[in-house]
Design an enzyme around this catalytic site. Structure first.
Site, PDB file in Angstrom:
ATOM      1  CE  LYS A 261      -1.368   4.432  -7.180  1.00  0.00           C
ATOM      2  NZ  LYS A 261      -1.698   4.950  -5.858  1.00  0.00           N
TER       3      LYS A 261
ATOM      4  CB  CYS B 155      -0.880   0.161  -2.952  1.00  0.00           C
ATOM      5  SG  CYS B 155      -2.414   0.850  -2.481  1.00  0.00           S
TER       6      CYS B 155
HETATM    7  N1  SAJ Z   1       6.520  -1.335   5.032  1.00  0.00           N
HETATM    8  C1  SAJ Z   1       7.774  -1.755   5.458  1.00  0.00           C
HETATM    9  N2  SAJ Z   1       8.753  -0.826   5.649  1.00  0.00           N
HETATM   10  C2  SAJ Z   1       8.532   0.511   5.420  1.00  0.00           C
HETATM   11  C3  SAJ Z   1       7.248   0.910   4.965  1.00  0.00           C
HETATM   12  C4  SAJ Z   1       6.253  -0.024   4.792  1.00  0.00           C
HETATM   13  O1  SAJ Z   1       8.017  -2.944   5.689  1.00  0.00           O
HETATM   14  O2  SAJ Z   1       9.441   1.306   5.634  1.00  0.00           O
HETATM   15  C5  SAJ Z   1       5.476  -2.333   4.828  1.00  0.00           C
HETATM   16  C6  SAJ Z   1       4.262  -2.119   5.706  1.00  0.00           C
HETATM   17  O3  SAJ Z   1       4.399  -2.828   6.915  1.00  0.00           O
HETATM   18  C7  SAJ Z   1       3.138  -2.683   4.836  1.00  0.00           C
HETATM   19  C8  SAJ Z   1       3.599  -2.422   3.418  1.00  0.00           C
HETATM   20  O4  SAJ Z   1       5.004  -2.195   3.490  1.00  0.00           O
HETATM   21  O5  SAJ Z   1       3.010  -4.083   5.036  1.00  0.00           O
HETATM   22  C9  SAJ Z   1       2.942  -1.225   2.756  1.00  0.00           C
HETATM   23  O6  SAJ Z   1       3.041  -0.155   3.651  1.00  0.00           O
HETATM   24  P1  SAJ Z   1       2.791   1.376   3.132  1.00  0.00           P
HETATM   25  O7  SAJ Z   1       3.192   2.267   4.257  1.00  0.00           O
HETATM   26  O8  SAJ Z   1       3.427   1.558   1.826  1.00  0.00           O
HETATM   27  O9  SAJ Z   1       1.214   1.495   3.037  1.00  0.00           O
HETATM   28  P2  SAJ Z   1       0.266   1.242   1.790  1.00  0.00           P
HETATM   29  O10 SAJ Z   1       0.439  -0.105   1.230  1.00  0.00           O
HETATM   30  O11 SAJ Z   1      -1.088   1.623   2.256  1.00  0.00           O
HETATM   31  O12 SAJ Z   1       0.783   2.269   0.686  1.00  0.00           O
HETATM   32  C10 SAJ Z   1       0.087   3.460   0.483  1.00  0.00           C
HETATM   33  C11 SAJ Z   1       0.351   3.859  -0.930  1.00  0.00           C
HETATM   34  N3  SAJ Z   1      -0.567   4.918  -1.260  1.00  0.00           N
HETATM   35  C12 SAJ Z   1      -1.251   4.828  -2.411  1.00  0.00           C
HETATM   36  O13 SAJ Z   1      -1.127   3.918  -3.199  1.00  0.00           O
HETATM   37  C13 SAJ Z   1      -2.183   5.943  -2.672  1.00  0.00           C
HETATM   38  C14 SAJ Z   1       1.762   4.348  -1.111  1.00  0.00           C
HETATM   39  O14 SAJ Z   1       1.871   5.001  -2.381  1.00  0.00           O
HETATM   40  C15 SAJ Z   1       2.150   5.336  -0.066  1.00  0.00           C
HETATM   41  O15 SAJ Z   1       3.543   5.640  -0.248  1.00  0.00           O
HETATM   42  C16 SAJ Z   1       1.964   4.730   1.303  1.00  0.00           C
HETATM   43  O16 SAJ Z   1       0.561   4.410   1.421  1.00  0.00           O
HETATM   44  C17 SAJ Z   1       2.340   5.747   2.379  1.00  0.00           C
HETATM   45  O17 SAJ Z   1       3.358   6.430   2.135  1.00  0.00           O
HETATM   46  O18 SAJ Z   1       1.673   5.798   3.386  1.00  0.00           O
END
Ligand code: SAJ
Length: 445
Positions: free
Chosen positions: A220, A274
């Site tokens: 995780k 996360c």
């Molecule tokens: N972000 C970027 N560039 C990217 C992707 C994200 O700058 O290419 C930024 C987003 O704007 C945000 C942050 O990173 O500020 C996190 O974005 P995220 O898409 O990772 O969303 P989270 O934080 O909700 O991550 C969750 C996590 N899920 C769990 O912990 C169960 C992560 O493991 C998943 O990979 C992610 O969602 C997902 O893939 O949607």
């Protein structure tokens, strides 16, 4: 453990879930809906009161969750309490409390320790305790097990058994992720892992992979660290493109044509609870190791709000305006597009840097209560518009109309929402993350 396995298979195992937040409540409801008797435990009286009335206290759209809670509460398959004495006869306990890192980036586990101390005092012989919260590698062995042994007087793998089954929920898709995604069932013994698979099979359609606890802890924290490191690379590549005359999206598109490449998106920073904390939990699993890559990625991502402010400063300079004393219209506060979640939002850090630089900021966000005002009023008289979050609502903005509202016509896009050429054609001085001020090749794509 064989008796417990039988109880699980007959849906007669009594289950408790400690922590009824966006992880614990859905799993409590699903297990109750699958036929188990579930006792939900939480410290928040208002949350318990709402659930006891069959309501869902989780904000935002969570398809299927509210009706499921109403149903299982009405059937008395889910009852809630704040009294651990009611757990004296349960066979399985899931712990779903928050596990943040502290200012020193180390986990203190206040809530986890509290739950273990309270549970240890009442738990019966042979209980299975499964931590679902995200924890550093080694936590089950070095924190949870010793605490339960101390408080209960029972010995691990004799008087009680342990598991770690990390969650992969996502706000907005709580039930969908919980029931569809694969999960690692890390058990303190192989038989425990098997019992965990039987339990989760009652609600999870995805793969259920047997493992030991430390493997589950590593998986995780590693999967989220992997994402953070990859976002950091995208951010660093975007900054290199700016200096070298490249266009990040075009470079990314062509790199990703190479097999096995998947450059993520650069942006205004990494928010959420996360991806910002799990890398530190992973690093905590190897205290003696200098986890350079993890720390460097965190630093790069945490540095993006300041980088966006430097893009603003550059755009203002081109328009003959100093940063100090400027007024900025900030588009987007939540940490993720089309979300109201503001935890560790990059904009929050941007505002801190801007304040320190003597810059006034007015914020708009269609999802965050405090910033839901009229966007055109926020833009009125500003010296720059700064796109910090790629909310769908912003994508259809008429850039000519934006330009007409701005006092100084600077436009900074930190989320690749707008075409640079179109923004320039609207009369704006443009800075777009990952794009050189004037891309050297001049080829527009
Ligand atoms: N972000 C970027 N560039 C990217 C992707 C994200 O700058 O290419 C930024 C987003 O704007 C945000 C942050 O990173 O500020 C996190 O974005 P995220 O898409 O990772 O969303 P989270 O934080 O909700 O991550 C969750 C996590 N899920 C769990 O912990 C169960 C992560 O493991 C998943 O990979 C992610 O969602 C997902 O893939 O949607």
């Amino acid at each position: 453990m064989s008796k417990l396995l039988e109880l699980v298979e007959r849906k007669e195992a009594k289950i408790a879930v400690i922590g009824l937040g966006y992880v614990g409540l859905p799993v409590a409801a699903c297990l109750a809906d699958a036929g188990f008797s579930v006792t939900g435990v939480d410290l928040k009286a208002d949350r318990l009161a709402r659930i006891a009335k069959g309501e869902c206290p989780i904000e935002g759209e969570e398809p299927g969750l509210a009706p499921m809670i109403t149903k299982v509460v009405a059937e008395k398959k889910l009852v809630v309490t704040n009294d651990y004495k009611n757990l004296a006869d349960v066979d399985i306990v899931l712990i779903d409390v928050d596990t943040p890192v502290e200012a020193d980036n180390k986990p203190a586990y206040k809530a986890l320790r509290g739950a273990c101390e309270a549970l240890g005092a009442v738990m019966k012989e042979g209980i299975l305790v499964i931590v679902e919260s995200t924890i550093a590698p080694g936590t089950v062995d070095k924190v949870v097990a010793p605490l339960l042994e101390k408080v209960s007087g029972k010995k691990r793998n004799e008087g009680f058994f342990l598991g770690h089954c990390p969650e992969r929920v996502m706000p907005g898709r709580l039930l969908q992720n919980l029931t569809q995604l694969s999960r690692v069932c890390g058990g303190s013994t192989p038989e425990t892992a098997k019992a965990m698979v039987a339990l989760y099979r009652s609600i999870v359609k995805g793969d259920l992979d047997e493992a030991d606890c430390v493997t589950a802890e590593l998986v995780k924290t590693a999967e989220n660290t992997y994402r953070d490191v990859n976002i950091a690379f995208a951010n660093e590549l975007a900054m290199i493109c700016e200096s070298s005359g490249g266009k990040f999206l075009r470079v990314r598109e062509l790199v990703n044509k190479s097999p096995g490449r998947n450059v993520l998106l650069s942006g205004a920073g990494v928010g959420g609870h996360c991806i910002t904390k799990d890398p530190w939990l992973l690093a905590h699993g190897a205290p003696g190791l200098d986890t350079k890559v993890i720390a460097a990625a965190r630093a790069r991502n945490d540095g993006m709000p300041a980088h966006v402010l430097s893009l603003v400063e550059s755009g203002l300079a081109e328009a003959g305006k100093k940063l100090a004393g400027a007024k900025l219209a900030i588009l987007g506060f939540s940490y993720l597009e089309d979300s109201d979640d503001t935890r560790h939002a990059p904009t929050e850090y941007f505002l801190g840097h801007a304040k320190a630089a003597g810059v006034e900021c007015v914020v708009h966000d269609p999802y965050v209560e405090e910033f839901k005002g009229d966007l055109w009023k926020v833009l009125e008289g500003a010296d720059a518009a700064v796109v910090m979050v790629a909310h769908t609502a912003y994508r259809s903005l008429d850039l000519h109309a934006v330009a007409s509202k701005l006092r100084t016509k600077v436009f900074v896009d930190a989320r690749h929402v707008f075409d640079v050429g179109a923004a320039r054609a609207a009369g704006l001085v443009v800075r777009s993350l990952g794009n050189a001020v004037a891309a050297k090749d001049g080829v527009s794509t």
